[in-house]
Every structure is written in structure tokens, then in C-alpha cells.
Design a protein around this motif. Structure first.
Motif, PDB file in Angstrom:
ATOM      1  N   ALA A  46      36.601 -12.766  -0.605  1.00 53.41           N
ATOM      2  CA  ALA A  46      35.441 -13.658  -0.646  1.00 53.41           C
ATOM      3  C   ALA A  46      34.926 -13.783   0.785  1.00 53.41           C
ATOM      4  N   VAL A  47      33.619 -13.694   0.944  1.00 50.06           N
ATOM      5  CA  VAL A  47      33.007 -13.832   2.266  1.00 50.06           C
ATOM      6  C   VAL A  47      32.017 -14.987   2.208  1.00 50.06           C
ATOM      7  N   GLU A  48      32.178 -15.917   3.125  1.00 53.90           N
ATOM      8  CA  GLU A  48      31.267 -17.047   3.238  1.00 53.90           C
ATOM      9  C   GLU A  48      30.607 -17.002   4.608  1.00 53.90           C
ATOM     10  N   PHE A  49      29.323 -17.263   4.649  1.00 50.17           N
ATOM     11  CA  PHE A  49      28.559 -17.288   5.893  1.00 50.17           C
ATOM     12  C   PHE A  49      28.291 -18.748   6.248  1.00 50.17           C
ATOM     13  N   GLU A  50      28.806 -19.183   7.370  1.00 51.44           N
ATOM     14  CA  GLU A  50      28.621 -20.561   7.813  1.00 51.44           C
ATOM     15  C   GLU A  50      27.828 -20.547   9.119  1.00 51.44           C
ATOM     16  N   GLY A  51      26.616 -21.091   9.092  1.00 58.54           N
ATOM     17  CA  GLY A  51      25.736 -21.045  10.250  1.00 58.54           C
ATOM     18  C   GLY A  51      25.602 -22.354  10.990  1.00 58.54           C
ATOM     19  N   SER A  52      26.464 -23.317  10.697  1.00 63.01           N
ATOM     20  CA  SER A  52      26.396 -24.612  11.352  1.00 63.01           C
ATOM     21  C   SER A  52      27.788 -25.005  11.820  1.00 63.01           C
ATOM     22  N   TYR A  53      27.858 -25.685  12.940  1.00 58.74           N
ATOM     23  CA  TYR A  53      29.174 -26.133  13.410  1.00 58.74           C
ATOM     24  C   TYR A  53      29.538 -27.507  12.874  1.00 58.74           C
ATOM     25  N   LYS A  54      28.597 -28.185  12.222  1.00 61.13           N
ATOM     26  CA  LYS A  54      28.878 -29.504  11.659  1.00 61.13           C
ATOM     27  C   LYS A  54      29.830 -29.384  10.467  1.00 61.13           C
ATOM     28  N   TRP A  55      30.801 -30.240  10.433  1.00 63.06           N
ATOM     29  CA  TRP A  55      31.743 -30.323   9.326  1.00 63.06           C
ATOM     30  C   TRP A  55      32.445 -29.001   9.048  1.00 63.06           C
ATOM     31  N   MET A  56      32.640 -28.186  10.068  1.00 62.71           N
ATOM     32  CA  MET A  56      33.165 -26.840   9.859  1.00 62.71           C
ATOM     33  C   MET A  56      34.567 -26.843   9.250  1.00 62.71           C
ATOM     34  N   ARG A  57      35.412 -27.748   9.669  1.00 63.07           N
ATOM     35  CA  ARG A  57      36.762 -27.803   9.080  1.00 63.07           C
ATOM     36  C   ARG A  57      36.689 -28.045   7.572  1.00 63.07           C
ATOM     37  N   SER A  58      35.840 -28.972   7.176  1.00 64.23           N
ATOM     38  CA  SER A  58      35.681 -29.262   5.743  1.00 64.23           C
ATOM     39  C   SER A  58      35.097 -28.072   5.004  1.00 64.23           C
ATOM     40  N   ARG A  59      34.179 -27.363   5.638  1.00 63.85           N
ATOM     41  CA  ARG A  59      33.575 -26.187   4.997  1.00 63.85           C
ATOM     42  C   ARG A  59      34.608 -25.093   4.772  1.00 63.85           C
ATOM     43  N   VAL A  60      35.449 -24.856   5.785  1.00 61.72           N
ATOM     44  CA  VAL A  60      36.486 -23.828   5.645  1.00 61.72           C
ATOM     45  C   VAL A  60      37.438 -24.209   4.518  1.00 61.72           C
ATOM     46  N   LEU A  61      37.818 -25.473   4.464  1.00 63.87           N
ATOM     47  CA  LEU A  61      38.715 -25.923   3.403  1.00 63.87           C
ATOM     48  C   LEU A  61      38.070 -25.750   2.028  1.00 63.87           C
ATOM     49  N   TYR A  62      36.815 -26.146   1.891  1.00 70.77           N
ATOM     50  CA  TYR A  62      36.112 -25.995   0.615  1.00 70.77           C
ATOM     51  C   TYR A  62      35.977 -24.518   0.245  1.00 70.77           C
ATOM     52  N   ASP A  63      35.642 -23.670   1.222  1.00 74.87           N
ATOM     53  CA  ASP A  63      35.534 -22.232   0.961  1.00 74.87           C
ATOM     54  C   ASP A  63      36.872 -21.672   0.483  1.00 74.87           C
ATOM     55  N   ALA A  64      37.968 -22.126   1.098  1.00 77.63           N
ATOM     56  CA  ALA A  64      39.300 -21.650   0.706  1.00 77.63           C
ATOM     57  C   ALA A  64      39.656 -22.115  -0.706  1.00 77.63           C
ATOM     58  N   VAL A  65      39.302 -23.337  -1.049  1.00 76.34           N
ATOM     59  CA  VAL A  65      39.575 -23.849  -2.400  1.00 76.34           C
ATOM     60  C   VAL A  65      38.798 -23.033  -3.429  1.00 76.34           C
ATOM     61  N   LYS A  66      37.523 -22.752  -3.152  1.00 77.21           N
ATOM     62  CA  LYS A  66      36.723 -21.937  -4.086  1.00 77.21           C
ATOM     63  C   LYS A  66      37.348 -20.559  -4.265  1.00 77.21           C
ATOM     64  N   ALA A  67      37.739 -19.921  -3.164  1.00 72.88           N
ATOM     65  CA  ALA A  67      38.326 -18.584  -3.236  1.00 72.88           C
ATOM     66  C   ALA A  67      39.642 -18.615  -4.006  1.00 72.88           C
ATOM     67  N   ASP A  68      40.473 -19.606  -3.727  1.00 70.00           N
ATOM     68  CA  ASP A  68      41.762 -19.722  -4.398  1.00 70.00           C
ATOM     69  C   ASP A  68      41.594 -19.933  -5.897  1.00 70.00           C
ATOM     70  N   ARG A  69      40.699 -20.817  -6.290  1.00 71.03           N
ATOM     71  CA  ARG A  69      40.475 -21.094  -7.716  1.00 71.03           C
ATOM     72  C   ARG A  69      40.053 -19.850  -8.479  1.00 71.03           C
ATOM     73  N   GLU A  70      39.295 -18.984  -7.816  1.00 66.15           N
ATOM     74  CA  GLU A  70      38.793 -17.791  -8.491  1.00 66.15           C
ATOM     75  C   GLU A  70      39.762 -16.619  -8.379  1.00 66.15           C
ATOM     76  N   GLY A  71      40.834 -16.775  -7.605  1.00 63.28           N
ATOM     77  CA  GLY A  71      41.854 -15.738  -7.517  1.00 63.28           C
ATOM     78  C   GLY A  71      41.655 -14.736  -6.395  1.00 63.28           C
ATOM     79  N   PHE A  72      40.829 -15.057  -5.419  1.00 64.62           N
ATOM     80  CA  PHE A  72      40.655 -14.173  -4.269  1.00 64.62           C
ATOM     81  C   PHE A  72      41.840 -14.347  -3.321  1.00 64.62           C
ATOM     82  N   PRO A  73      42.554 -13.270  -2.990  1.00 64.81           N
ATOM     83  CA  PRO A  73      43.676 -13.410  -2.061  1.00 64.81           C
ATOM     84  C   PRO A  73      43.215 -13.529  -0.602  1.00 64.81           C
ATOM     85  N   TYR A  74      41.979 -13.107  -0.309  1.00 67.74           N
ATOM     86  CA  TYR A  74      41.476 -13.118   1.061  1.00 67.74           C
ATOM     87  C   TYR A  74      40.115 -13.794   1.138  1.00 67.74           C
TER      88      TYR A  74
END
Length: 121
Positions: A46-74
Motif C-alpha cells: 500500500a502506498v500513501e502520499f502525505e503532503g502535509s506535516y500536520k498530524w503526521m504521526r496520526s496519519r501514519v498510524l491511520y495509514d498502517a491500520v488501513k493497510a493492516d485491515r486489508e491484508g497489505f504486509p507492506y
């Protein structure tokens, strides 16, 4: 960041590897992943494009949860800023302990290394 250019570059990296590339991939729970690489029909990257530095930690966590739920290992998070607040962040410890996805933050200039980065895992 020029998203369309980066999507094209990533697609070219995975072309010929029995991969299917889908932009704006919709997950089973109606979340959206910016770019999905499927191998043999199975989620791979899964590839996510993040163009803002605001709330970046939360964005990475949310992106990881989405990828994990769908079964993406990376998961690759393409992020054009310096990673000052992201390196050695507790979020990566949480993701590593509780989610089944390997996350890398990648600068747009390093997209050409994408396949090598995840083949080393």
C-alpha cells in the motif's frame, strides 16, 4: 509532490513483476488507499502520499491500520519533508507490536529504491 508522476514511476517499478497496480484503491471497509500493488491478486504494498506535516504521526498510524485491515504486509508513506518527529517515534513501536504491516517513510526522491527496500524485509 507531483502525485501522478510518482504513481507512474511506482507503476513502472512494479511492471512485469506479475503485479497489478490500482490507484484510489477502496478497501472492504470503504477506506481508500492512494496506490495499491497487488501480486497474484493478493495485497502486497500500500502506498500513501502525505503532503502535509500536520498530524503526521496520526496519519501514519491511520495509514498502517488501513493497510493492516486489508491484508497489505507492506506500507510505504511517501513524505516530502524531513522526518524530524517521525524517526524513533512510539507509533512505529505500536505498529510493529500490534499490526501485521511493515511501514517505511520514503522521500519522493527515493521512489526508485522502493522495490529494493521491501525486498530486503
Amino acid at each position: 509532490m507531483k502525485i501522478k508522476k510518482l504513481e507512474k514511476e511506482i507503476s513502472e517499478i512494479f511492471t512485469g513483476l506479475e503485479s497489478e497496480i490500482k490507484t484510489e484503491f477502496t478497501t472492504d471497509d470503504n477506506s481508500r488507499i492512494d496506490l495499491a500493488i497487488l501480486q497474484d491478486g493478493n495485497p502486497f504494498l500500500a502506498v500513501e502520499f502525505e503532503g502535509s506535516y500536520k498530524w503526521m504521526r496520526s496519519r501514519v498510524l491511520y495509514d498502517a491500520v488501513k493497510a493492516d485491515r486489508e491484508g497489505f504486509p507492506y506500507l510505504a508513506v511517501v513524505y516530502p519533508f524531513k522526518q524530524r518527529g517521525l524517526k524513533n517515534c512510539w507509533i512505529f513501536d505500536f505498529i510493529g507490536a500490534d499490526l501485521n504491516v511493515h511501514v517505511k517513510i520514503i522521500h519522493p526522491d527515493d521512489i526508485s529504491d522502493l522495490r529494493r527496500i521491501f525486498n530486503e524485509e
